[in-house]
Every structure is written in structure tokens, then in C-alpha cells.
Design an enzyme around this catalytic site. Structure first.
Site, PDB file in Angstrom:
ATOM      1  N   TRP A  24       0.925  -0.978  -0.119  1.00  0.00           N
ATOM      2  CA  TRP A  24       0.077  -0.155   0.215  1.00  0.00           C
ATOM      3  C   TRP A  24       0.817   1.239   0.328  1.00  0.00           C
ATOM      4  O   TRP A  24       0.228   2.254  -0.571  1.00  0.00           O
ATOM      5  CB  TRP A  24      -1.176  -0.111   0.585  1.00  0.00           C
ATOM      6  CG  TRP A  24      -1.897  -1.426   0.674  1.00  0.00           C
ATOM      7  CD1 TRP A  24      -2.252  -2.107   1.452  1.00  0.00           C
ATOM      8  CD2 TRP A  24      -3.234  -1.036   0.023  1.00  0.00           C
ATOM      9  NE1 TRP A  24      -2.895  -3.198   0.869  1.00  0.00           N
ATOM     10  CE2 TRP A  24      -4.121  -2.189   0.239  1.00  0.00           C
ATOM     11  CE3 TRP A  24      -3.478   0.284  -1.039  1.00  0.00           C
ATOM     12  CZ2 TRP A  24      -5.058  -2.751  -0.885  1.00  0.00           C
ATOM     13  CZ3 TRP A  24      -4.545  -0.296  -2.013  1.00  0.00           C
ATOM     14  CH2 TRP A  24      -5.016  -1.699  -1.534  1.00  0.00           C
ATOM     15  N   ASP A  30      -1.307   7.131   6.394  1.00  0.00           N
ATOM     16  CA  ASP A  30      -1.781   6.041   5.732  1.00  0.00           C
ATOM     17  C   ASP A  30      -2.684   5.096   7.208  1.00  0.00           C
ATOM     18  O   ASP A  30      -1.504   3.777   7.055  1.00  0.00           O
ATOM     19  CB  ASP A  30      -2.127   5.529   4.455  1.00  0.00           C
ATOM     20  CG  ASP A  30      -3.233   4.639   4.485  1.00  0.00           C
ATOM     21  OD1 ASP A  30      -3.838   4.059   5.003  1.00  0.00           O
ATOM     22  OD2 ASP A  30      -2.632   3.899   3.397  1.00  0.00           O
ATOM     23  N   LYS A  62     -12.116  -1.280   7.888  1.00  0.00           N
ATOM     24  CA  LYS A  62     -11.745  -2.053   8.941  1.00  0.00           C
ATOM     25  C   LYS A  62     -11.591  -2.467  10.279  1.00  0.00           C
ATOM     26  O   LYS A  62     -12.247  -2.916  10.588  1.00  0.00           O
ATOM     27  CB  LYS A  62      -9.567  -2.454   9.044  1.00  0.00           C
ATOM     28  CG  LYS A  62      -9.631  -3.206   7.230  1.00  0.00           C
ATOM     29  CD  LYS A  62      -8.447  -1.642   7.209  1.00  0.00           C
ATOM     30  CE  LYS A  62      -7.518  -1.698   5.535  1.00  0.00           C
ATOM     31  NZ  LYS A  62      -8.213  -2.967   4.642  1.00  0.00           N
TER      32      LYS A  62
HETATM   33  N1  PMP Z   1      -4.404   1.810   2.660  1.00  0.00           N
HETATM   34  C1  PMP Z   1      -4.142   1.158   3.523  1.00  0.00           C
HETATM   35  C2  PMP Z   1      -2.937  -0.040   4.562  1.00  0.00           C
HETATM   36  C3  PMP Z   1      -4.904  -0.559   3.280  1.00  0.00           C
HETATM   37  O1  PMP Z   1      -5.342  -1.805   4.168  1.00  0.00           O
HETATM   38  C4  PMP Z   1      -5.883  -1.040   2.453  1.00  0.00           C
HETATM   39  C5  PMP Z   1      -6.947  -1.575   1.910  1.00  0.00           C
HETATM   40  N2  PMP Z   1      -7.033  -2.777   2.116  1.00  0.00           N
HETATM   41  C6  PMP Z   1      -5.913   0.323   1.204  1.00  0.00           C
HETATM   42  C7  PMP Z   1      -4.675   1.032   1.611  1.00  0.00           C
HETATM   43  C8  PMP Z   1      -7.016   1.125   0.341  1.00  0.00           C
HETATM   44  O2  PMP Z   1      -8.445   1.443   0.800  1.00  0.00           O
HETATM   45  P1  PMP Z   1      -9.479   1.145  -0.287  1.00  0.00           P
HETATM   46  O3  PMP Z   1      -9.526   0.227  -0.656  1.00  0.00           O
HETATM   47  O4  PMP Z   1     -10.482   1.892   0.609  1.00  0.00           O
HETATM   48  O5  PMP Z   1      -8.882   2.330  -1.114  1.00  0.00           O
END
Ligand code: PMP
Length: 361
Positions: free
Chosen positions: A102, A173, A197
């Protein structure tokens, strides 16, 4: 009714009392003769819910008046683009600390709209098993901000002490560990987290951002992508995801009822202790790749001796109503996501199954 033991990585389980409240209120919200979904986002009934959610978040986490609390859409993924669009002026650049898939995505996306640098990376052959140490960070003192991912959902690592980045604004994030405990919000210029989450259903992204940063942000970008637009309109610039925010309100209100984030942290630490304890008790069977100091309290990843055994493990777990245990499609293995709504009881059921499975070999 038989509820599953839900170890999904996100969207993930929600606290039963928060869902039951939604069930009770679904057809007739507070005597209005309609559900909250059917109310105008400009009406009094919804406005109360919206403001209560903001207030609860401020109270639980101790968000000071220096920061806005925003509810946006587009997931954490939209923040990958919004953060650099707002915060990197022409001629400046931003630093990224890479600790997993991510943070790589955040870095790549930022690179499309701004100049970016890698301030540190713990990747070894595309795998990440730890968080960098302070002396491994090559920070640019002139950077517009430093970006980190507080918990790495795929690789199961987590920052347990946030780095010292000097005077440079820190952006995080926190999608997969937001509200797992209380922390000092004032250390961060901007925090973003998809709700799905720890705090609610998908469709809502929480952003905490320093007011002075918003005031100084770029104005030459589309209106809807400016933090200033949402801040000036109390996150009601356009129609917000009203049901998602309502459910988040239920989760936050329940969190307060059970003792707030101190109690949530105590429960999360206990669950992590039980899970890692089970892995460490049988190192010949369970391989836990993450360095101990970097282990995540939210996503516990491990491998079994063979992929066949992993498949068997997942199939048998499903038969016992334990779901969501397969590792991310890019990493494989097993991943136990033990977010706030996962009870100790679920973890104990899982651990006793793990023990029994390992004994059988
Ligand atoms: N950052 C992290 C740490 C994540 O775990 C996730 C989703 N699993 C995301 C970003 C992406 O999130 P979204 O699907 O809400 O765009």
C-alpha cells in the site's frame, strides 16, 4: 442465528451491538417514519448523526481543535492522489517510506502529480518483514511532507513508535489500524483511513488534517479534491455516504460505551499476544516471517510447512465457521485479521484449532 468467526482483512466484521442498533432503527429512525438512508443529508435528523460521529471521534481519540475531522469518499486510494495534489506546491517534493504494497501504491500515485522521493524502504525481493529504524531514514528537510503507512495489511507489520521527522509534516495512511488504540494526533499533519477495517463499512474515509495545512494547500485543483472544500462544508459539500457515516456513529458510540480506546487497546494487545504466542510455541510448524518488533497487532501473517497444508487448513477452518484467513493474493499463506470487532473468543477458537492442526501435522 449463527454468526461467523470473521477474520476478513477488510471489509471486516463490525461489532454486533452496532449492527443490532442499525437493525432496530432501520425502518423507522427515531420516530421519523423512515430509515436514515432515506433522509436528506441537509435535514436535522441526518445532521445530528453526522455531527455526533465527528464529536465521538474527537472525544475517543482526543483530536485537538488544530485538526479538522473530515468524512470523504473514494477510499484510502483517493487519498493517495489527494494528499500530493493538495500538499506539494510547484518546485517542492514529498518523501515516502515504503513498508509494503500500500505504501508502494501511495508513492506511485503521488508520483503522477508531484515530485516524490523514497526516504526509506525495507523491501527485500519485494517482501517486507519489518519497519525501518530511525537511522535508516534519509529524510529531506525541505520535503512538503513525509508519508508512512502505519500498519501494513498485506505483510503484517506495524509502526509501534512513529519516527522523528523533524519539522517536516508527517502524513499517515492508517487504514488498517486507525483506532486500534489512542495516540498523539498532534504529531501528524494529516491522517487518512478507510473505515472498512476498524470503524465502519466501506464507503467512508476519515481524514484528520491540520487546519493551517488546509489553509496553505493548493487552490489550483478541482473543487472536490480540495481538503478546504470539505472542511468549509463540514464534509457536506456534496451528498456524503450517509448510511456508512450512520453505521460508523454506531460503532463509535458502542466503543465509548465499552470503555473507549483504552479498553479497545487492552483487548487488541491480548488478542495479539494469544495469536503470536500460538505461533511461537510451534516454530517447527508455523513460520512467522515478520521481525518481532515490527509485528502487527491487527494482521498476523504466517506460513505452514507446505501450500497443500495451507489449503487444508483454510478448508477445515471454513468448516468451523472461521472465515477470511487466506493471505492476500499477492503474498499467499495465512493472514489473521484481528481488528477491533474481533472478540478474544474468536481468537481462542482459532488458536485451539491451530494447535490441533499442528499436532496432527
Ligand atoms: N491502505 C491500506 C493500508 C489498506 O489496507 C488499504 C485497503 N486494504 C488501502 C490503503 C486501500 O483502501 P481502499 O480500498 O479503501 O482505497
Amino acid at each position: 442465528m449463527t454468526r461467523a468467526y470473521n477474520f476478513n482483512a477488510g471489509p471486516a466484521g463490525l461489532p454486533l451491538p452496532a449492527l443490532e442498533r442499525a437493525q432496530r432503527e432501520l425502518l423507522d429512525f427515531e420516530g421519523t417514519g423512515m430509515s436514515i438512508m432515506e433522509h436528506s443529508h441537509r435535514g436535522k435528523a441526518y445532521e445530528r448523526v453526522h455531527n455526533e460521529a465527528i464529536q465521538l471521534l474527537r472525544e475517543l481519540l482526543g483530536v485537538p481543535d488544530t485538526h479538522h475531522v473530515l468524512f470523504l469518499q473514494g477510499g484510502a486510494s483517493l487519498q493517495f492522489a489527494m494528499v500530493p495534489m493538495n500538499l506539494v506546491p510547484a518546485g517542492k517534493s514529498a518523501d515516502y517510506i515504503l513498508t509494503g504494497g500500500w505504501s508502494e501504491k501511495a508513492y506511485e500515485e503521488a508520483g503522477r502529480v508531484a515530485k516524490v522521493r523514497i526516504a526509506a524502504s525495507t523491501a527485500v525481493e519485494k517482501k517486507y518483514v519489518r519497519i525501518p529504524r530511525q537511522n535508516e531514514l534519509a529524510l529531506d528537510p525541505d520535503a512538503s511532507y513525509v508519508h508512512l503507512t502505519s500498519n501494513n495489511t498485506l505483510f503484517g507489520t506495524q509502526w509501534h513508535r512513529f519516527p522523528d521527522v523533524g519539522q517536516v509534516p508527517l502524513v499517515a495512511d492508517m487504514s488498517s489500524d486507525f483506532l486500534w488504540r489512542k495516540f498523539d494526533v498532534t504529531r501528524f499533519a494529516l491522517i487518512y483511513a478507510g473505515a472498512q477495517k476498524n470503524i465502519g463499512p466501506s464507503g467512508v474515509t476519515v481524514v484528520l488534517v491540520k487546519k493551517d495545512l488546509v489553509d496553505a494547500a493548493r487552490k489550483d485543483i478541482p473543487t472536490i479534491l480540495r481538503y478546504g472544500t470539505h472542511a468549509a462544508n463540514n464534509s457536506l459539500y456534496n451528498t456524503p455516504p450517509t448510511f456508512g457515516i450512520y453505521l460508523m456513529r454506531n460503532v463509535l458510540s458502542y466503543t465509548k460505551e465499552i470503555g473507549g480506546l483504552e479498553e479497545i487497546e487492552r483487548r487488541n494487545r491480548k488478542k495479539a499476544e494469544v495469536l503470536y504466542g500460538a505461533l511461537d510455541a510451534r516454530p517447527e510448524f508455523f513460520r512467522a516471517p515478520v521481525e518481532k518488533e515490527s509485528r502487527s497487532t491487527m494482521n498476523v501473517v504466517f506460513r505452514l510447512p507446505t501450500e497443500e497444508l495451507e489449503k487444508k487448513f483454510l478448508a477445515e477452518a471454513t468448516e468451523r465457521r472461521m472465515v477470511g484467513l487466506a493471505g492476500h493474493r499477492s503474498t499467499g499463506g495465512i493472514r489473521v485479521s484481528a481488528y477491533n470487532a474481533v472478540g478474544l473468543e474468536a481468537v481462542e477458537v482459532l488458536v485451539s484449532f491451530m494447535d490441533e492442526f499442528a499436532k496432527r501435522g
